[in-house]
Scaffold this active site. Sequence first.
Site, short mmCIF file in Angstrom:
data_model
loop_
_atom_site.label_atom_id
_atom_site.label_comp_id
_atom_site.label_asym_id
_atom_site.label_seq_id
_atom_site.Cartn_x
_atom_site.Cartn_y
_atom_site.Cartn_z
N ASP A 1 -0.15 -3.87 6.37
CA ASP A 1 -0.78 -3.34 7.58
C ASP A 1 -2.26 -3.71 7.65
OD1 ASP A 1 1.65 -2.17 8.10
OD2 ASP A 1 0.99 -0.10 7.76
N HIS B 1 4.58 -4.82 10.89
CA HIS B 1 5.00 -4.15 12.13
C HIS B 1 5.08 -5.10 13.33
CE1 HIS B 1 4.79 0.03 10.66
NE2 HIS B 1 3.81 -0.41 9.88
N ASP C 1 6.08 4.56 5.04
CA ASP C 1 6.95 3.57 5.72
C ASP C 1 6.98 2.23 4.98
OD1 ASP C 1 4.19 3.31 6.81
OD2 ASP C 1 5.06 1.76 8.10
N HIS C 2 6.24 2.13 3.86
CA HIS C 2 6.26 0.92 3.03
C HIS C 2 6.84 1.19 1.64
CE1 HIS C 2 3.50 -1.35 5.81
NE2 HIS C 2 3.43 -0.12 6.26
N HIS D 1 1.52 3.89 1.92
CA HIS D 1 2.13 4.64 3.03
C HIS D 1 3.66 4.69 2.93
CE1 HIS D 1 -1.58 4.24 5.87
NE2 HIS D 1 -1.65 5.29 5.09
N HIS E 1 0.85 -1.20 0.00
CA HIS E 1 0.00 0.00 0.00
C HIS E 1 0.88 1.24 0.00
CE1 HIS E 1 0.79 -0.50 4.31
NE2 HIS E 1 0.28 0.70 4.56
N HIS F 1 -7.34 -0.41 5.86
CA HIS F 1 -6.26 0.46 6.37
C HIS F 1 -6.04 1.60 5.38
CE1 HIS F 1 -2.46 1.51 8.27
NE2 HIS F 1 -1.82 1.33 7.13
#
Length: 259
Positions: free
Chosen positions: A133, A171, A60-61, A58, A56, A110
Amino acid sequence: MISQIHPIPAFRDNYIWTLIGDDGANACVVDPGDPAPVREFLDSRGLALSDILITHHHHDHTGGLVDLIGRYQPRVYGPAGIAGVAETLGEGSRVAVLGVEFSVFEVPGHTLDHIAYFHDGSAHEGPLLFCGDTLFAAGCGRLFEGSPAQMLASLRKVSALPPATAVYCTHEYTLANLAFAVAADPDNPTLRSRVESEEEKREQGRPTLPSTLDLELATNPFLRCGEAALAASATKRLGRPVTDETEVFAAIRKWKDQF
Ligand code: ZN
Ligand code: FE
């Protein structure tokens, strides 16, 4: 075939799952939010980066994409609308990395673009899922973009996979998730014994992941909203009778946001 699946720790609590092919020369990373630890790992082992899978949008990905594409020129797969993703995937797509075939599920909730990658186990020790996530060990992702009904439908898709599926989440949230899970599902003995075993892993500095789907089905409150125990907790929380599974899920998810 996959010879190894290795978690590269990133940021505070991310794992960048790294698949190493049985040729020992090529690797694939899932959701590289930070390029530096990925480069360090690949270079220390003399691995080429042949593929990247994205779940996805975001940061942090995806934050490592530009850097890693520039250095290794991998094939990059993921949902539509992400800079650097060259091959766009959706429900029912199939993708082969390191000679291993994955099928793709759309799992909105999410985020709306979220997808998950499932391999049936024919090229590994067993089935496995990279779910970003969406599903966490003893938890699920926050609803940033989707509705409770969307997330519940996504989690039902995941629940229908083989129980032996190894679940690779992004995570390390497990202990915090378990603290909430015990509050929401207090009389679940499997959940209580899970707390001890996961705490032990963390005390030894080991990841709690991957999890397995059968353990999640037995202990994850977000997969158990059809159970009377979770309906009772939602009822207590809202101060009115709640029986509808989507309503139970919405109440439990909202409670977790404030926990
Ligand atoms: Zn995210
Ligand atoms: Fe994340």
